[in-house]
Scaffold this active site. Structure first.
Site, PDB file in Angstrom:
ATOM      1  N   ASP A   1     -77.735 -43.767 -37.338  1.00 33.50           N
ATOM      2  CA  ASP A   1     -76.712 -42.914 -37.941  1.00 33.50           C
ATOM      3  C   ASP A   1     -77.422 -41.725 -38.578  1.00 33.50           C
ATOM      4  O   ASP A   1     -78.244 -41.906 -39.482  1.00 33.50           O
ATOM      5  CB  ASP A   1     -75.946 -43.675 -39.038  1.00 33.50           C
ATOM      6  CG  ASP A   1     -75.029 -44.725 -38.446  1.00 33.50           C
ATOM      7  OD1 ASP A   1     -74.654 -44.595 -37.261  1.00 33.50           O
ATOM      8  OD2 ASP A   1     -74.680 -45.685 -39.172  1.00 33.50           O
TER       9      ASP A   1
ATOM     10  N   ASP B   1     -63.273 -49.004 -33.991  1.00 34.68           N
ATOM     11  CA  ASP B   1     -63.501 -49.628 -35.300  1.00 34.68           C
ATOM     12  C   ASP B   1     -62.283 -50.466 -35.671  1.00 34.68           C
ATOM     13  O   ASP B   1     -61.429 -50.024 -36.449  1.00 34.68           O
ATOM     14  CB  ASP B   1     -63.744 -48.544 -36.371  1.00 34.68           C
ATOM     15  CG  ASP B   1     -64.954 -47.674 -36.053  1.00 34.68           C
ATOM     16  OD1 ASP B   1     -65.919 -48.198 -35.472  1.00 34.68           O
ATOM     17  OD2 ASP B   1     -64.932 -46.472 -36.382  1.00 34.68           O
TER      18      ASP B   1
END
Lengths: 259, 205
Positions: A11, A130
């Protein structure tokens, strides 16, 4: 036999790798190119690089970073982060990425999945999702709802329905990143991972919650995942890819052991 | 000079970068003249067979490809490039292909729903014949695959490596005279893939 893949996830914010829990409390972990090389040399099977603030900052993905990663490693990697147009997909692929990961923007504009698959091949288009557990079974019969924008928005879309639809539209692979287990190191959310893996004919990647080799084994054996994303436990040095692979190999999971 | 044939079938950046990593001069090109004059030709590609054949035709690359394969230029097919060297691909409702290698290209039809299509990931290649392109690479090494269709040559003689997937063992590497072709992606197969590309550069059929 096809081996199960271990995929470290980077990330990135402002060209630094960070790690937070449920997208909060981010800490700096270093340079993305250095980490990509470290994990590639360490035996990872693929990489994912998310430019996690590109979307929120309404800016294009950091192409220079993609190019530098591509120059430095010889294994496939996917890139995600607010990619919303064919033009941007093309730029990322030409910079040397193997796959494009779309998530929130595909929920807003599902057609982009098909457009990308037609333009670049389904194998290039990864749908990231998600899902979060919900009690609203009327709207979400699977018991899992899709969230977007870093878990901030609930969409009312059923996770399994969305996976099927994305497959029909042309997604070549689906990453199931559970909101409920993300960053916990308590193991993957096996239930939703399996529901989706069994619902689609394309490979499914388990994500969110990897804490040890046993968790990966559950994702592969119990939840039928074809690959698993690992982040925190590698970044902090709690374990290594080689160690995870050794344990999984000994447990009978097909692994690529020479690199 | 090594020519990397660009017929708008997918992204050639990783192929180019792999040759950079080997310090080998390689030019990505759509120019028939450059291909005809090259010392070696790489014929990569990802995507679908139908549009690949259309692009080759529109770019007037079919004859140059046939010519270099026929006259002995070391030639490496990769993935879709390998598939369209055969007579016929089942993709896109059936696509007549280049017919340089005898055989066809069917789709995986897994009995077990856990065998996903496309096959994505690292799988072993088991040698069936010795070939210089595998020098110094251990038998049953893993390479990176991404594909829904697979080569099915008419003749086992051209098969140099096989791979198991979806209840079958398919030809993942084939070779005939100056042509060698892989279903997997050596350019994305780490150190071992680079070794294969290095062997190709040094190969004098």
């Amino acid at each position: 036999m096809l081996t199960k893949r271990i995929i470290p996830c980077l990330d990135v914010i402002n060209r630094r790798v960070t790690k937070g829990i449920k997208f909060k409390n981010n800490i700096d972990l270093g340079d993305p190119v250095e980490l990509a090389v470290k994990y590639s040399d360490g035996g990872c099977d693929e990489l994912v690089v998310y430019d996690i603030t590109a979307s929120a900052e309404h800016r294009p993905i950091d192409i220079e970073m993609v190019r530098d990663v591509a120059r430095s490693i010889r294994i496939p990697f996917a890139v995600g982060g607010g990619i919303s147009t064919l033009e941007e997909m093309s730029r990322v692929l030409l910079a040397g990425a193997e796959k494009i990961s779309v998530n929130s923007l595909a929920v807003k504009n599902p057609a982009i999945i098909g457009e990308g698959a037609r333009a670049f091949g389904a194998q290039c288009i990864v749908l990231g999702m998600d899902p979060v557990q919900t009690q609203n079974f009327e709207r979400c019969p699977s018991g899992y709802e899709i969230t977007t924008r870093g878990f901030r928005e609930h969409t009312g879309i059923d996770a399994v329905e969305w996976a099927r639809r994305a497959e029909d539209l042309g997604a070549g692979e689906i990453v199931v990143n559970s909101v409920d287990t993300d960053g916990t190191r308590d193991g993957f959310e096996l239930n939703i991972t399996r529901l989706i893996a069994d619902a689609v004919a394309v490979p499914v990647v388990a994500s969110g919650g990897a804490g040890c080799a046993a968790h990966l084994r559950e994702a592969f054996d119990t939840a039928h995942a074809d690959a698993a994303i690992v982040a925190g436990i590698l970044h902090t040095g709690a374990t290594t890819i080689a160690q995870l692979k050794r344990e999984l190999h000994e447990a009978g999971v097909p692994m690529r052991m020479h690199w | 000079m090594t020519a990397i044939v660009d017929y708008n079938a997918g992204n050639l950046t990783s192929v180019k970068l792999a040759f950079h990593a080997l310090n080998c001069e390689a030019e990505v090109t759509q120019n028939p003249e450059v291909i005809l004059q090259a010392d070696r030709v790489i014929f990569p590609g990802v995507g679908a067979a139908g549009s690949a054949m259309r692009n080759l035709s529109e770019l007037k690359l079919i004859d140059p490809i046939r010519e270099v394969t026929a006259r002995g230029t070391p030639f490496l097919g990769i993935c879709l490039g390998t598939q369209i060297l055969f007579d016929f691909s089942d993709e896109d409702f059936g696509t007549p292909a280049l017919g340089i290698l005898p055989g066809r290209v069917p789709r995986f039809q897994p009995c077990n729903p856990r065998d996903k299509v496309p096959q994505i990931g690292w799988n072993q290649v088991e040698y069936t014949h010795q070939h210089p392109i595998m020098d110094g690479i251990e038998n049953r090494s893993e390479f990176y695959f991404v594909h829904s269709y697979y080569p099915a040559p008419d003749n086992d003689e051209i098969v140099i490596g096989t791979t198991s997937y979806a209840d079958l063992r398919f030809a993942s590497m084939v070779a005939a005279q100056n042509v060698v072709a892989t279903q997997f992606h050596p350019e994305k197969s780490g150190r071992i893939g680079l070794k294969l590309l290095r062997n190709f550069i040094n190969w004098n059929p």
